[in-house]
Design a protein around this motif. Sequence first.
Motif, PDB file in Angstrom:
ATOM      1  N   GLU A 157       0.841  -1.190   0.000  1.00  0.00           N
ATOM      2  CA  GLU A 157       0.000   0.000   0.000  1.00  0.00           C
ATOM      3  C   GLU A 157       0.880   1.245   0.000  1.00  0.00           C
ATOM      4  OE1 GLU A 157      -3.957  -0.751   2.395  1.00  0.00           O
ATOM      5  OE2 GLU A 157      -2.238  -1.412   3.581  1.00  0.00           O
ATOM      6  N   SER A 158       0.304   2.327  -0.478  1.00  0.00           N
ATOM      7  CA  SER A 158       1.003   3.603  -0.473  1.00  0.00           C
ATOM      8  C   SER A 158       0.842   4.282   0.880  1.00  0.00           C
ATOM      9  CB  SER A 158       0.463   4.509  -1.580  1.00  0.00           C
ATOM     10  OG  SER A 158      -0.900   4.835  -1.322  1.00  0.00           O
ATOM     11  N   ALA A 159       1.661   5.292   1.114  1.00  0.00           N
ATOM     12  CA  ALA A 159       1.583   6.031   2.368  1.00  0.00           C
ATOM     13  C   ALA A 159       0.229   6.724   2.514  1.00  0.00           C
ATOM     14  CB  ALA A 159       2.717   7.053   2.447  1.00  0.00           C
ATOM     15  N   HIS A 160      -0.341   7.184   1.400  1.00  0.00           N
ATOM     16  CA  HIS A 160      -1.647   7.844   1.453  1.00  0.00           C
ATOM     17  C   HIS A 160      -2.735   6.859   1.880  1.00  0.00           C
ATOM     18  CE1 HIS A 160      -4.781  10.698   0.504  1.00  0.00           C
ATOM     19  NE2 HIS A 160      -5.341   9.843  -0.351  1.00  0.00           N
ATOM     20  N   GLN A 161      -2.685   5.633   1.370  1.00  0.00           N
ATOM     21  CA  GLN A 161      -3.675   4.632   1.766  1.00  0.00           C
ATOM     22  C   GLN A 161      -3.562   4.308   3.253  1.00  0.00           C
ATOM     23  OE1 GLN A 161      -2.422   1.769  -1.318  1.00  0.00           O
ATOM     24  NE2 GLN A 161      -4.571   1.659  -1.931  1.00  0.00           N
TER      25      GLN A 161
ATOM     26  N   LYS B 268      -2.422   6.294   5.576  1.00  0.00           N
ATOM     27  CA  LYS B 268      -2.902   7.456   6.324  1.00  0.00           C
ATOM     28  C   LYS B 268      -4.428   7.463   6.401  1.00  0.00           C
ATOM     29  CE  LYS B 268      -2.859  11.580   8.204  1.00  0.00           C
ATOM     30  NZ  LYS B 268      -2.452  11.781   9.616  1.00  0.00           N
ATOM     31  N   MET B 269      -5.091   7.151   5.283  1.00  0.00           N
ATOM     32  CA  MET B 269      -6.553   7.119   5.272  1.00  0.00           C
ATOM     33  C   MET B 269      -7.081   6.033   6.203  1.00  0.00           C
ATOM     34  SD  MET B 269      -7.305   7.636   1.194  1.00  0.00           S
ATOM     35  CE  MET B 269      -9.040   7.266   1.433  1.00  0.00           C
ATOM     36  N   ARG B 270      -6.421   4.868   6.207  1.00  0.00           N
ATOM     37  CA  ARG B 270      -6.857   3.792   7.092  1.00  0.00           C
ATOM     38  C   ARG B 270      -6.623   4.172   8.554  1.00  0.00           C
ATOM     39  NH1 ARG B 270      -4.529  -1.997   5.879  1.00  0.00           N
ATOM     40  NH2 ARG B 270      -6.110  -1.863   4.256  1.00  0.00           N
ATOM     41  N   ALA B 271      -5.495   4.796   8.836  1.00  0.00           N
ATOM     42  CA  ALA B 271      -5.210   5.194  10.209  1.00  0.00           C
ATOM     43  C   ALA B 271      -6.224   6.207  10.712  1.00  0.00           C
ATOM     44  CB  ALA B 271      -3.792   5.761  10.308  1.00  0.00           C
ATOM     45  N   GLU B 272      -6.630   7.143   9.871  1.00  0.00           N
ATOM     46  CA  GLU B 272      -7.637   8.119  10.278  1.00  0.00           C
ATOM     47  C   GLU B 272      -8.980   7.458  10.524  1.00  0.00           C
ATOM     48  OE1 GLU B 272      -7.672  11.050   7.230  1.00  0.00           O
ATOM     49  OE2 GLU B 272      -5.955  12.157   8.061  1.00  0.00           O
ATOM     50  N   ARG B 273      -9.314   6.453   9.703  1.00  0.00           N
ATOM     51  CA  ARG B 273     -10.580   5.749   9.910  1.00  0.00           C
ATOM     52  C   ARG B 273     -10.558   4.946  11.201  1.00  0.00           C
ATOM     53  NH1 ARG B 273     -11.810   0.618   8.562  1.00  0.00           N
ATOM     54  NH2 ARG B 273      -9.962   0.473   7.228  1.00  0.00           N
TER      55      ARG B 273
ATOM     56  N   THR C  17     -10.874   7.102  18.838  1.00  0.00           N
ATOM     57  CA  THR C  17      -9.877   7.347  19.874  1.00  0.00           C
ATOM     58  C   THR C  17      -9.013   8.566  19.612  1.00  0.00           C
ATOM     59  OG1 THR C  17      -8.297   5.902  18.751  1.00  0.00           O
ATOM     60  CG2 THR C  17      -9.766   4.879  20.349  1.00  0.00           C
ATOM     61  N   GLY C  18      -8.917   8.981  18.335  1.00  0.00           N
ATOM     62  CA  GLY C  18      -8.087  10.132  18.006  1.00  0.00           C
ATOM     63  C   GLY C  18      -6.604   9.886  18.175  1.00  0.00           C
ATOM     64  N   SER C  19      -6.174   8.631  17.980  1.00  0.00           N
ATOM     65  CA  SER C  19      -4.772   8.293  18.229  1.00  0.00           C
ATOM     66  C   SER C  19      -3.874   8.575  17.035  1.00  0.00           C
ATOM     67  CB  SER C  19      -4.653   6.815  18.617  1.00  0.00           C
ATOM     68  OG  SER C  19      -5.219   5.995  17.617  1.00  0.00           O
ATOM     69  N   ALA C  20      -4.452   8.755  15.846  1.00  0.00           N
ATOM     70  CA  ALA C  20      -3.607   8.957  14.664  1.00  0.00           C
ATOM     71  C   ALA C  20      -2.882  10.290  14.710  1.00  0.00           C
ATOM     72  CB  ALA C  20      -4.447   8.863  13.392  1.00  0.00           C
ATOM     73  N   GLU C  21      -3.549  11.312  15.244  1.00  0.00           N
ATOM     74  CA  GLU C  21      -2.925  12.630  15.263  1.00  0.00           C
ATOM     75  C   GLU C  21      -1.822  12.719  16.312  1.00  0.00           C
ATOM     76  OE1 GLU C  21      -3.610  14.696  12.971  1.00  0.00           O
ATOM     77  OE2 GLU C  21      -5.201  13.477  12.125  1.00  0.00           O
TER      78      GLU C  21
ATOM     79  N   ASN D 274       5.207   8.483  17.148  1.00  0.00           N
ATOM     80  CA  ASN D 274       6.231   7.451  17.244  1.00  0.00           C
ATOM     81  C   ASN D 274       6.169   6.460  16.089  1.00  0.00           C
ATOM     82  OD1 ASN D 274       3.705   6.663  18.360  1.00  0.00           O
ATOM     83  ND2 ASN D 274       4.671   4.832  19.204  1.00  0.00           N
ATOM     84  N   VAL D 275       5.184   6.563  15.198  1.00  0.00           N
ATOM     85  CA  VAL D 275       5.009   5.614  14.093  1.00  0.00           C
ATOM     86  C   VAL D 275       5.551   6.230  12.811  1.00  0.00           C
ATOM     87  CG1 VAL D 275       3.369   4.245  12.760  1.00  0.00           C
ATOM     88  CG2 VAL D 275       2.983   4.623  15.200  1.00  0.00           C
ATOM     89  N   THR D 276       6.481   5.525  12.168  1.00  0.00           N
ATOM     90  CA  THR D 276       7.067   5.962  10.899  1.00  0.00           C
ATOM     91  C   THR D 276       6.649   4.987   9.804  1.00  0.00           C
ATOM     92  OG1 THR D 276       8.977   6.860  12.082  1.00  0.00           O
ATOM     93  CG2 THR D 276       9.200   6.551   9.703  1.00  0.00           C
ATOM     94  N   ILE D 277       6.176   5.522   8.697  1.00  0.00           N
ATOM     95  CA  ILE D 277       5.714   4.707   7.568  1.00  0.00           C
ATOM     96  C   ILE D 277       6.777   4.703   6.476  1.00  0.00           C
ATOM     97  CG2 ILE D 277       3.924   4.402   5.825  1.00  0.00           C
ATOM     98  CD1 ILE D 277       2.945   3.905   8.653  1.00  0.00           C
TER      99      ILE D 277
END
Length: 467
Positions: free
Chosen positions: A132-136, A138-143, A148-152, A156-159
Motif C-alpha cells: 500500500e502507499s503512504a496515502h492509503q 494514512k486514510m486507514r489510520a484516520e478511519r 480514539t483520536g490516536s492517529a494525530e 512514534n510511528v514511521t511509515i
Amino acid sequence: MAKDRIAYVCSNCGQESAKWIGKCPNCGQWNTFKEIRIPASSAASLSLSHHAATAHSSSAKNRPMRLRDIPVADDPRIDMNDAELNRVLGGGLVAGSIVLLGGEPGIGKSTLVLQTVLNIHDRKILYVSGEESAHQLKMRAERLSTATGSAETSDNVTILCETSLTRIFEYVQEIEPEMLIVDSIQTIATDDLDSSPGSITQVRECAAALLRYAKTSGTPVLLIGHINKEGTLAGPKILEHIVDTVIQFEGDQHYMYRILRSIKNRFGSTSELGIYEMGQHGLRQVSNPSELLLSHDHEGLSGVAISSAIEGVRPFLVETQALVSSAAYGTPQRSATGFDQRRLNMLLAVLEKRVGFKLMQKDVFINIAGGLRVTDLAMDLSVIAAVLSSNVDTAIEGGWCMAGEVGLSGEVRPVNRMEQRIAEAEKLGFTDMVVPYYNLQGLDRSKFHISLHPVRKVEEALRVLFG
C-alpha cells in the motif's frame, strides 16, 4: 569466473535438490519442486551490511556454558495494549522475537496490526509496507482512530513504502526503531538474488535476514504473510520454522467476527484464542465470546443444543445446530461445518448402535453457529442432543446446556475444567446443565445456583433432556 547455479527447491518444506524430483524425500509431497537460479554471489553472502560488525562481535562472545550456569530470567514482554492479542502471544510480545501473522486476503491483517500500532505510544515503530502507499495507510489510520483520536498523536510511528530489503535496512539503521512491522514478507526482495519477490528463495532469505536482525538487535519483528488456496501460509514451509510465533487470522468475510489463533508459539501456549468483531472503525475486542456465538431466538426450534466449550483458558457457550432429513438419493449425506467430520460419523454410529436410533437412510447436517470451529471434545453431547432433537422434531427446553465427551460404548466421559464451564453457564443465565457423572466427584455444588444433572451414559442424557 563463477557461474550461476541451477537448483530445485521444494515449495512445501524447502528441501533442495540438484535435479528435479517428482516426490519430495523430506515431506513426501508430489510435484512441489521448483527450479530456481542461484547467482554466483550466493545468498550466503546476504547479510545485514550495517549490522555485520554487531553480529560478528556478538557471535564472538558466545561461549559454551553448562546448563546449570545459564541465568534464568523471564523474557520481558511488550504490552500491545490489546488483551486479545496479548493472550494469543502468551502475555505480550517478546523482545527480539519474530512473529508471522497470516490470513486470507481482506480478512483484516493490516487493520489489526495498524490498529495495534496506533495504540502503542511509548515505542518507536517502523511500519514497512510493500503493498500500500503512504496515502492509503494514512486514510486507514484516520478511519481506525476516529473514535480514539490516536492517529494525530502517534508521532512514534514511521511509515516506509519500500520493497527492497537493502533499502529497508538502511532506514532501519537510520531510524533505529524499537519495533519493526513488515507488510508483507512476500513483497520484500533482495538485490543479491536473481528471482522475483514472493519466490521461494526470496521469502526464505529475506525472512532469515530479518531473523538475524531481530536476534542481534533485540528488536521484535512482526511479519504479515499471505496464504495459498489450501489455507496454509504461502511460501516455503521453512518460513514457519524460522519465526518464533505463527498466528492465523481466521473468519468469514460475510460475518462480523474474526478469530486470532496461535499455530506455533515458542513463548506461550498454542491453545489460546482471540476473538474480534469487525466494525466501521476497526476491530473491537470481544471479552465475552458467548454474546456472538449464541442466538436469542431459537426458543421452540428443534435441532438446537447449547454446549459449554473451552478454547485455551476461556470458557464460552456455543450453539450447535443439526438438521436430520430423509435422504433424497441412495447415499445419505453427512456434512459438518465447524466440527470434525470423522467425529460426527463416530457419534452417529454410537447413536445407532448404543441408543437404537436408525439414521442410516437420513441426511445429517451439523453447523456450529457463527462459523466458529471448535475442537473441544465436550461438544460431543450437544451434537448428539441436537441430532436427536432434529430427528424427533422436539425442541430442547430453554435454559439447558451441556458438556461431555461421548465414548464408543455410549458412556459420557468426564471433561477438564468443569467448574469454569459451570460458572460460565450460570453467568449467562442458564438454569440447568447436563454434566458427566464423574465430574461431580469432589466438586462443591453448593457454590453454584444452577441445577446440575449428572449422567453416565448417552441414554440417561437423552432421557433427562427429552423425558
